[in-house]
Design a protein around this motif. Structure first.
Motif, mmCIF file in Angstrom:
data_model
loop_
_atom_site.group_PDB
_atom_site.id
_atom_site.type_symbol
_atom_site.label_atom_id
_atom_site.label_comp_id
_atom_site.label_asym_id
_atom_site.label_seq_id
_atom_site.Cartn_x
_atom_site.Cartn_y
_atom_site.Cartn_z
ATOM 1 N N ARG A 71 11.657 -3.938 -4.031
ATOM 2 C CA ARG A 71 10.344 -3.379 -3.884
ATOM 3 C C ARG A 71 9.855 -4.391 -1.801
ATOM 4 N NH1 ARG A 71 11.246 0.302 -6.600
ATOM 5 N NH2 ARG A 71 10.345 0.844 -8.307
ATOM 6 N N PHE A 72 10.626 -5.214 -1.747
ATOM 7 C CA PHE A 72 10.130 -5.788 -0.391
ATOM 8 C C PHE A 72 11.991 -6.651 0.157
ATOM 9 C CE2 PHE A 72 7.697 -7.754 -4.651
ATOM 10 C CZ PHE A 72 6.611 -7.110 -3.782
ATOM 11 N N PHE A 73 12.855 -5.418 0.060
ATOM 12 C CA PHE A 73 13.605 -5.795 0.687
ATOM 13 C C PHE A 73 13.582 -5.215 2.346
ATOM 14 C CE2 PHE A 73 17.081 -5.551 -3.180
ATOM 15 C CZ PHE A 73 16.727 -6.992 -3.457
ATOM 16 N N SER A 74 12.858 -4.335 2.473
ATOM 17 C CA SER A 74 12.640 -4.251 3.688
ATOM 18 C C SER A 74 11.665 -4.712 4.773
ATOM 19 C CB SER A 74 11.935 -2.395 3.855
ATOM 20 O OG SER A 74 10.423 -2.881 3.376
ATOM 21 N N LEU A 75 11.686 -6.007 4.012
ATOM 22 C CA LEU A 75 10.652 -7.232 4.418
ATOM 23 C C LEU A 75 11.487 -7.166 6.032
ATOM 24 C CD1 LEU A 75 8.204 -8.642 2.107
ATOM 25 C CD2 LEU A 75 7.138 -6.931 4.058
ATOM 26 N N GLY A 76 12.149 -7.265 5.396
ATOM 27 C CA GLY A 76 13.622 -8.412 6.535
ATOM 28 C C GLY A 76 14.623 -6.806 6.642
ATOM 29 N N GLY A 103 5.208 -1.842 -0.484
ATOM 30 C CA GLY A 103 4.291 -0.844 -1.757
ATOM 31 C C GLY A 103 4.957 0.472 -1.318
ATOM 32 N N GLY A 104 4.301 1.664 -2.244
ATOM 33 C CA GLY A 104 5.174 2.506 -2.822
ATOM 34 C C GLY A 104 4.796 4.196 -1.157
ATOM 35 N N GLU A 105 3.560 3.848 -0.653
ATOM 36 C CA GLU A 105 2.584 4.013 0.291
ATOM 37 C C GLU A 105 3.226 3.736 1.519
ATOM 38 O OE1 GLU A 105 -1.357 5.298 -0.765
ATOM 39 O OE2 GLU A 105 -0.038 7.188 -2.139
ATOM 40 N N ARG A 106 4.239 2.389 1.795
ATOM 41 C CA ARG A 106 4.111 1.530 3.451
ATOM 42 C C ARG A 106 2.846 1.099 3.558
ATOM 43 N NH1 ARG A 106 7.895 0.199 1.640
ATOM 44 N NH2 ARG A 106 9.072 -0.599 4.158
ATOM 45 N N LYS A 107 1.800 0.243 2.681
ATOM 46 C CA LYS A 107 1.600 0.076 3.388
ATOM 47 C C LYS A 107 0.925 -1.491 4.495
ATOM 48 C CE LYS A 107 -2.299 2.646 1.341
ATOM 49 N NZ LYS A 107 -2.752 2.898 0.475
ATOM 50 N N TYR A 108 0.359 -1.816 5.196
ATOM 51 C CA TYR A 108 0.577 -2.717 6.261
ATOM 52 C C TYR A 108 0.197 -4.005 5.251
ATOM 53 C CZ TYR A 108 2.142 -0.476 10.275
ATOM 54 O OH TYR A 108 2.704 0.234 10.508
ATOM 55 N N THR A 159 -0.668 -11.171 2.663
ATOM 56 C CA THR A 159 -1.633 -10.635 2.306
ATOM 57 C C THR A 159 -1.900 -8.710 2.900
ATOM 58 O OG1 THR A 159 -2.329 -12.562 3.293
ATOM 59 C CG2 THR A 159 -3.977 -10.991 3.296
ATOM 60 N N PRO A 160 -2.426 -8.254 1.840
ATOM 61 C CA PRO A 160 -2.004 -6.487 2.020
ATOM 62 C C PRO A 160 -3.527 -6.299 3.120
ATOM 63 C CG PRO A 160 -1.410 -7.352 -0.160
ATOM 64 C CD PRO A 160 -1.671 -8.396 0.491
ATOM 65 N N GLU A 161 -3.324 -4.945 3.749
ATOM 66 C CA GLU A 161 -4.720 -4.560 4.293
ATOM 67 C C GLU A 161 -5.827 -3.713 3.332
ATOM 68 O OE1 GLU A 161 -6.154 -4.858 7.377
ATOM 69 O OE2 GLU A 161 -4.028 -7.326 7.554
ATOM 70 N N ASP A 162 -4.755 -2.745 1.903
ATOM 71 C CA ASP A 162 -5.164 -2.323 1.469
ATOM 72 C C ASP A 162 -4.717 -2.040 -0.060
ATOM 73 O OD1 ASP A 162 -6.831 0.102 0.312
ATOM 74 O OD2 ASP A 162 -5.863 1.688 1.754
ATOM 75 N N ALA A 163 -5.442 -1.397 -1.884
ATOM 76 C CA ALA A 163 -4.394 -1.828 -2.904
ATOM 77 C C ALA A 163 -3.167 -1.029 -2.516
ATOM 78 C CB ALA A 163 -5.755 -0.997 -3.393
ATOM 79 N N LEU A 164 -2.362 -1.786 -2.842
ATOM 80 C CA LEU A 164 -1.114 -0.693 -3.218
ATOM 81 C C LEU A 164 -0.189 -0.778 -4.678
ATOM 82 C CD1 LEU A 164 0.512 -4.518 -1.907
ATOM 83 C CD2 LEU A 164 0.119 -2.871 -0.016
ATOM 84 N N THR A 165 0.438 0.370 -4.360
ATOM 85 C CA THR A 165 1.160 1.075 -5.663
ATOM 86 C C THR A 165 2.899 0.963 -6.017
ATOM 87 O OG1 THR A 165 1.519 2.283 -6.612
ATOM 88 C CG2 THR A 165 1.391 3.379 -4.415
ATOM 89 N N PHE A 166 3.363 0.538 -6.480
ATOM 90 C CA PHE A 166 4.754 -0.175 -6.632
ATOM 91 C C PHE A 166 5.901 1.092 -7.418
ATOM 92 C CE2 PHE A 166 2.521 -4.161 -6.056
ATOM 93 C CZ PHE A 166 3.642 -4.346 -4.527
ATOM 94 N N GLY A 167 5.036 1.688 -8.079
ATOM 95 C CA GLY A 167 5.454 3.003 -8.773
ATOM 96 C C GLY A 167 6.534 2.559 -9.759
ATOM 97 N N SER A 168 7.079 3.331 -9.845
ATOM 98 C CA SER A 168 8.909 2.638 -11.696
ATOM 99 C C SER A 168 9.135 4.602 -11.104
ATOM 100 C CB SER A 168 7.444 2.768 -12.788
ATOM 101 O OG SER A 168 7.533 4.492 -13.141
ATOM 102 N N LEU A 169 10.067 3.986 -12.439
ATOM 103 C CA LEU A 169 12.075 4.734 -12.270
ATOM 104 C C LEU A 169 11.014 6.814 -13.285
ATOM 105 C CD1 LEU A 169 14.752 2.967 -12.885
ATOM 106 C CD2 LEU A 169 13.638 3.779 -10.981
ATOM 107 N N LYS A 170 9.661 6.263 -14.021
ATOM 108 C CA LYS A 170 9.266 7.166 -14.722
ATOM 109 C C LYS A 170 8.897 8.336 -13.508
ATOM 110 C CE LYS A 170 5.348 8.840 -17.578
ATOM 111 N NZ LYS A 170 4.223 8.436 -18.308
ATOM 112 N N ASN A 171 9.826 9.959 -13.795
ATOM 113 C CA ASN A 171 9.457 11.037 -13.821
ATOM 114 C C ASN A 171 7.776 11.361 -12.726
ATOM 115 O OD1 ASN A 171 9.939 13.143 -12.126
ATOM 116 N ND2 ASN A 171 10.161 14.604 -13.825
ATOM 117 N N PHE A 172 7.798 11.201 -11.547
ATOM 118 C CA PHE A 172 6.222 11.783 -11.802
ATOM 119 C C PHE A 172 6.066 12.671 -10.567
ATOM 120 C CE2 PHE A 172 2.534 10.043 -9.442
ATOM 121 C CZ PHE A 172 1.263 10.337 -10.542
#
Length: 318
Positions: free
Chosen positions: A38-43, A187-192, A7-20
């Motif tokens: 994108r979810f490996f850091s959960l554990g 997510g890309g901005e490390r939202k809780y 249950t995210p506290e805010d909107a999420l962005t996951f990004g991509s490999l495209k140069n941005f």
């Protein structure tokens, strides 16, 4: 095996490999589901094994639409057609007529409820869908900053799309026995987000077994990105041999990240039509590989299977 509901506290962005970088690429789109890394850091980064990313909406689990499903062109809801295997054509086939009219079909898009997946698609039957807003897209505008001068840089405006799960939750299928809820960054901005283990009849479906008969035809529905040699012999759960008769897939995409090299991978929802070369028993949730060591580079073996890549659901072909 557990399902983890996020249950995210805010909107999420996951990004991509495209140069941005603002000034070079001004718009960043987002797709769902994102790669499992994108979810490996959960554990524990060395142990978490993610075998699927789904959405739970109003109590119902939704999976990426199987890539072999077809629907009427330019319609977001209605009947979904599931192809049968044609031994004459050596490929999946949908009869192009219904009643007196010629069907105009295209690859079905979006998501498939677990009820439709288990009760219809898995049995080779068509089903009906209705338009469901599983998440909302939000476009946010930013500007690149010059951190030395602490000013914005002219002409460096960019847009990024975020996903907001208002009445929905991200659900992860993991190969760990998680018992307690916890908070994590996502997510890309490390939202809780709050993460809690949940029960669902989906797990009973995945824990069932499939009897494999030599010469029989089966379908493998991918729940993660796939990297496998489709031209040679492949294995399910590393011990039952198959050959690939047909591949129904979405457009592949480049994926890279933690503990894996830069690879061009088939997306979740890909369907492999498989011919069994051996008999045996296999769990419905399994993994596919073309070698015992899926990837080897340098002097170190990198086995994608240990992190959950190449996971999917095995189905009998009616």
């Amino acid at each position: 095996m557990k399902l983890l509901e996020l249950t995210p506290e805010d909107a999420l962005t996951f990004g991509s490999l495209k140069n941005f970088t603002a000034g070079e690429s001004h718009y960043q789109q987002v797709s769902f589901p994102p790669p499992i890394m994108r979810f490996f850091s959960l554990g524990d980064g060395a142990a978490l094994r993610v075998m699927g990313v789904f959405i739970k909406h109003k109590g119902e689990l939704f999976l990426p639409m199987p890539a072999d499903c077809l629907s009427m062109r330019k319609k977001e809801e209605g009947k979904v057609y599931v192809p049968k295997w044609s031994e004459e054509l050596k490929r999946p086939f949908v009869v192009p007529f219904e009643g007196q009219g010629l069907l105009s079909l295209e690859q079905a898009k979006g998501f498939c409820s677990f009820s439709n997946f288990a009760e219809s698609y898995a049995k080779g039957k068509g089903f009906s869908t209705k338009k469901e807003i599983l998440f909302q897209e939000e476009e946010r505008v930013g500007v690149k900053l010059n951190y030395d001068k602490r000013v914005s840089q002219e002409g460096y405006l960019y847009s990024r799309v975020y996903l907001r799960f208002k009445d929905s939750h991200i659900v992860l299928l993991v190969d760990q026995d998680v018992e307690k809820s916890f908070f994590a960054t996502v997510g890309g901005e490390r939202k809780y987000a709050k993460v809690k283990p949940v029960e669902d009849r989906f797990l009973d479906f995945l824990n069932s077994t499939v009897s494999i008969e030599k010469g029989g035809l089966y379908k493998f529905y991918s729940t993660t990105h796939l990297y496998v040699d489709l031209k040679g012999e492949i294995w399910l759960s590393e011990h039952i041999k198959f050959k690939v008769e047909w591949v129904s897939s979405l457009e592949p995409e480049w994926v890279s990240g933690f503990a894996k090299p830069f690879l061009y991978m088939l997306r979740p929802g890909t369907v492999l039509w498989l011919r069994a070369l051996e008999s045996g028993m296999c769990k419905r949730l399994c993994q596919i590989s073309s070698h015992k060591e899926v990837i080897k580079y340098g002097n170190e073996s990198k086995d994608l299977l240990k992190r959950g890549w190449n996971s999917g659901i095995l189905l009998e072909v009616a």
